[in-house]
Design an enzyme around this catalytic site. Structure first.
Site, PDB file in Angstrom:
ATOM      1  N   GLU A  50      -7.788 -10.787  -3.234  1.00 26.06           N
ATOM      2  CA  GLU A  50      -8.934 -11.026  -2.354  1.00 26.06           C
ATOM      3  C   GLU A  50      -9.804 -12.085  -3.004  1.00 26.06           C
ATOM      4  O   GLU A  50      -9.937 -12.137  -4.237  1.00 26.06           O
ATOM      5  CB  GLU A  50      -9.745  -9.738  -2.162  1.00 26.06           C
ATOM      6  CG  GLU A  50     -11.024  -9.983  -1.360  1.00 26.06           C
ATOM      7  CD  GLU A  50     -11.683  -8.721  -0.828  1.00 26.06           C
ATOM      8  OE1 GLU A  50     -11.412  -7.630  -1.352  1.00 26.06           O
ATOM      9  OE2 GLU A  50     -12.477  -8.848   0.117  1.00 26.06           O
ATOM     10  N   CYS A 246     -12.186  -6.568   2.276  1.00 27.63           N
ATOM     11  CA  CYS A 246     -13.268  -6.705   3.262  1.00 27.63           C
ATOM     12  C   CYS A 246     -13.422  -8.137   3.751  1.00 27.63           C
ATOM     13  O   CYS A 246     -14.011  -8.375   4.806  1.00 27.63           O
ATOM     14  CB  CYS A 246     -14.589  -6.248   2.656  1.00 27.63           C
ATOM     15  SG  CYS A 246     -14.636  -4.500   2.306  1.00 27.63           S
ATOM     16  N   ASN A 377      -8.346  -4.120   7.883  1.00 23.83           N
ATOM     17  CA  ASN A 377      -8.349  -3.789   6.455  1.00 23.83           C
ATOM     18  C   ASN A 377      -8.639  -2.305   6.242  1.00 23.83           C
ATOM     19  O   ASN A 377      -7.754  -1.489   6.287  1.00 23.83           O
ATOM     20  CB  ASN A 377      -9.364  -4.673   5.723  1.00 23.83           C
ATOM     21  CG  ASN A 377      -9.555  -4.248   4.285  1.00 23.83           C
ATOM     22  OD1 ASN A 377      -8.581  -3.986   3.595  1.00 23.83           O
ATOM     23  ND2 ASN A 377     -10.787  -4.133   3.825  1.00 23.83           N
ATOM     24  N   GLU A 378      -9.925  -1.995   6.094  1.00 27.58           N
ATOM     25  CA  GLU A 378     -10.286  -0.638   5.692  1.00 27.58           C
ATOM     26  C   GLU A 378     -11.019   0.035   6.842  1.00 27.58           C
ATOM     27  O   GLU A 378     -12.048   0.654   6.648  1.00 27.58           O
ATOM     28  CB  GLU A 378     -11.204  -0.771   4.464  1.00 27.58           C
ATOM     29  CG  GLU A 378     -11.178   0.365   3.528  1.00 27.58           C
ATOM     30  CD  GLU A 378     -12.076   0.096   2.332  1.00 27.58           C
ATOM     31  OE1 GLU A 378     -11.628   0.324   1.213  1.00 27.58           O
ATOM     32  OE2 GLU A 378     -13.235  -0.346   2.515  1.00 27.58           O
TER      33      GLU A 378
HETATM   34  O1  AHR Z   1     -11.529  -4.309  -3.655  1.00 24.61           O
HETATM   35  C1  AHR Z   1     -12.843  -4.478  -3.277  1.00 24.61           C
HETATM   36  C2  AHR Z   1     -13.122  -3.919  -1.883  1.00 24.61           C
HETATM   37  O2  AHR Z   1     -12.937  -2.551  -1.865  1.00 24.61           O
HETATM   38  C3  AHR Z   1     -12.189  -4.418  -0.815  1.00 24.61           C
HETATM   39  O3  AHR Z   1     -12.591  -5.615  -0.308  1.00 24.61           O
HETATM   40  C4  AHR Z   1     -12.299  -3.357   0.225  1.00 24.61           C
HETATM   41  O4  AHR Z   1     -11.154  -3.265   1.027  1.00 24.61           O
HETATM   42  C5  AHR Z   1     -12.606  -2.115  -0.564  1.00 24.61           C
HETATM   43  O5  AHR Z   1     -13.694  -1.451  -0.046  1.00 24.61           O
END
Ligand code: AHR
Length: 661
Positions: A50, A246, A377-378
């Site tokens: 990321e 994120c 993603n999450e």
């Molecule tokens: O790894 C850091 C963050 O943690 C990532 O962007 C996210 O997916 C998670 O909350």
């Protein structure tokens, strides 16, 4: 005499009791070599990338000039006026008339007065500019002359008062043209700056300035930082997840990651704010933007270069739920789904198709053979399920062979997690992405997490995890040995259950020591150096010692992990004919174990042991001591299928035993 004999027997008896006590305390590790189980997926251990902590710009992407095209909202961020001999000139930012007016409209005009010595700008780089003594860098820029005379430009690198190198060239054309020169520093510096000035008088417009190392990974132009890619490649990763995290989601939908704006010529790639710029008020990073010099094409290329399956994660019409939670209406998802379709085409379609042509034009006529993508993603909640369903319906129909990764939310348990698992099961999802940013103890206690997971239905992708020594998102988290050792204990559980857990990756991957927002990270770097944390070595030891088939392991006759502070997994490597046994000893004392290779008729006579260990749970690696905790190789002699081995305190050991001789 009788007394003496009685005394002698007493001593013998005592010796037998002591000996028996020792045997009784030794733990047995039985590897059922004659009962090979499921095949271990090549993707079991991979990477999560990321653009956080200056992971891309200022990190993996080795461009040294920050804000190279004046597109930051403050177009002069990273730049300062620069003069020699008290020369007072003028700087102007124009917002149209550049080479690419859509994505890159701004440029800088430098006007130096007659009779002056030199006037121009200086760039501070990403917390300084890193240059190695003797290494060649390409300085390039697009420029045009304004006015009648050809101005002479001087470009130089400077550290404090020390001039590291300099060169001159003339800007003769009144049309935008690219000018390129080579710079070679006479000294190593991680905190240099770049000066660009007009000597004498004249006026020039400049844009797309670049200082790029010639020595990139595989010498690619617009390539990546060699030391960092080498650390990744050495891990033999099964996959590369990108671009997050994120960052995929954006704080608002408008700031989401849009892959189409990250390909093509560099000046066609539209800069956006990096969401980590403003995320943590205790770690502000106002100069964090995404130039996309490292864009989707480069990610695919990187995956190929390090032998990893690419796993792009796409926005599913949801902005980060920790921020705005903005949603694209369900009836307006077409645009997002089309992005996913076009991405698959960009990666996989023949070179004579619309998207295949774009890939070929960038230098890769052959398809990248993309096999999976992530939808969101999450994300969590019914809003996610609704959106995932719409994506899955279209994509599964069009690309039945592309596996879809779906979210299990941000935590490894709780209502959101249970809800998503239930729904995803109903929807027959392929892979569910679980995230665990938990305390070290959680990792040790959860080494058996997957032992009882259902064997049918969706597979698990342990897509983001790292032990947090203090708390999630705390700036005080450390990459210490306790965290790494606890992760190792947990990963034996992932490996034991590789029939369910198909993929896993530590997160985040990179952190710049002077510009991070999140810790812990697997690899830390500055402008010149880098090192793998103990967590990196844990990952690497699992990944390079993966094996092809699972072998059941019993600890004192039980398949339960964690007994007596021991954690173990084993595999067979059919390519090399070896049994690979991994054992984590979290106890502060050494442990005698008896390893029994049940059912093996041939073995040894020697085996290799790779040991990662420290008696100090707080110990860490650093730029100055990068391998304080790193695997050490030992020879172990084996005379039978059952042998004794001493596990050092707080250690992670990989034994590779040949079954050939
Ligand atoms: O790894 C850091 C963050 O943690 C990532 O962007 C996210 O997916 C998670 O909350």
């Amino acid at each position: 005499m009788l007394d003496r004999i009685t005394g002698f027997f007493r001593i013998c008896l005592l010796a037998i009791v002591v000996f028996q006590t020792q045997i009784a305390f030794a733990q047995n590790i039985t590897v059922q070599v004659d009962k090979p189980g499921a095949a271990i997926p090549k993707t079991l251990f991979g990477l999560f990338f990321e653009d956080i902590n200056f992971g891309a710009d200022g990190g993996l992407y080795p461009e040294r000039i920050k804000n190279r095209s004046f597109e930051f909202p403050n177009p002069m961020m990273g730049w300062k006026e620069f003069e020699r001999g008290n020369t007072k000139g003028q700087l102007y930012i124009f917002d149209h008339g550049s080479i690419n007016n859509t994505a890159n409209s701004h440029y800088l005009r430098i006007k130096a007065p007659a009779g002056g010595t030199a006037f121009g700008v200086t760039n501070e780089g990403f917390r300084g500019i890193g240059v190695e003594k003797g290494a060649d860098f390409t300085f390039s820029m697009t420029a045009r002359r304004i006015g009648p005379a050809t101005p002479t430009l001087r470009v130089e690198l400077q550290d404090g008062d020390r001039l590291l190198c300099q060169t001159h060239f003339g800007v003769a054309s009144t049309e935008w043209k690219t000018y390129t020169v080579t710079l070679r520093s006479t000294e190593t510096s991680s905190k240099a700056r770049l000066n660009l000035m007009i000597e004498g008088d004249g006026t020039v417009d400049v844009d797309m300035l670049s200082l790029f190392p010639k020595d990139t990974f595989q010498n690619r132009s617009n390539g990546l930082r060699k030391d960092l890619v080498t650390l990744l490649k050495d891990m033999k990763p099964g996959f590369l997840r990108f671009p997050g995290g994120c960052i995929v989601e954006g704080r608002y939908l408008e700031q989401r990651y849009q892959w189409k704006t990250t390909i093509g010529d560099l000046d066609e790639r539209r800069l956006i704010i990096n969401r980590w710029n403003t995320e943590f008020h205790w770690r502000p990073t106002p100069d964090y933007y995404q130039s996309f010099g490292l864009g989707y094409y480069e990610y695919f290329l990187l995956s190929e270069d390090i032998g990893a399956e690419p796993l792009p994660i796409l926005n599913c019409g949801m902005a980060c739920q920790f921020n705005s939670s903005e949603l694209a209406p369900l009836e307006d998802l077409d645009h997002y789904i089309q992005d996913a379709i076009d991405l698959i085409e960009f990666a996989n379609a023949p070179a004579n198709t619309e998207w295949g042509r774009k890939r070929a034009a960038m230098g890769h006529p052959k398809p990248f053979n993309l096999k999976m993508i992530g939808i969101g993603n999450e994300q969590w909640g019914p809003q996610y399920v609704e959106r995932y369903e719409v994506f899955a319906k279209v994509l599964k129909q069009k690309y039945p062979n592309i596996a879809l990764v779906s979210s299990a939310g941000p935590a490894p348990e709780g209502e959101r997690f249970d809800f998503l698992w239930e729904k995803m099961r109903e929807l027959k999802a392929d892979l569910i992405d679980e995230h665990y940013y938990m305390e070290p103890k959680w990792f040790r206690n959860n080494a058996g997490r997957y032992d009882d997971y259902p064997r049918s239905g969706p597979k698990v992708f342990a897509g983001e995890y790292a032990a947090q020594s203090v708390a999630i998102a705390s700036p005080d988290n450390r990459n210490n040995w306790e965290c790494a050792l606890s992760e190792a204990a947990f990963i034996t559980g992932l490996e034991r259950n590789a029939d369910v857990v198909q993929m896993s990756s530590y997160a985040p991957l990179f952190g710049h020591v002077d510009a991070w927002q999140w810790t812990p990270n697997m690899i830390w770097f500055d402008n010149l150096r880098s090192y793998g944390t103990p967590n990196y070595y844990v990952q690497k030891m699992f990944s390079v010692n993966q094996g092809t088939k699972l072998l059941p392991v019993l600890l004192d006759g039980s398949a339960k992990n964690g007994q007596g502070e021991l954690y173990s997994s084993a595999s067979l490597d059919e390519r090399t004919g070896e049994v690979i046994v991994k054992v984590v000893n979290t106890a502060s004392a050494a442990k005698e174990v008896r390893v029994n290779l049940a059912g093996a008729s041939r073995f040894g006579p020697s085996a290799k042991a790779f040991v990662l260990q420290s008696t100090d749970l707080k110990a860490e690696n650093s730029l100055d001591n990068p391998t304080r905790i790193a695997p050490v190789e030992r020879q172990v002699s084996i005379s039978s299928g059952e042998f004794a081995y001493t596990l050092t305190p707080q250690s992670f050991t990989v034994l590779r035993i040949s079954l050939k001789s």
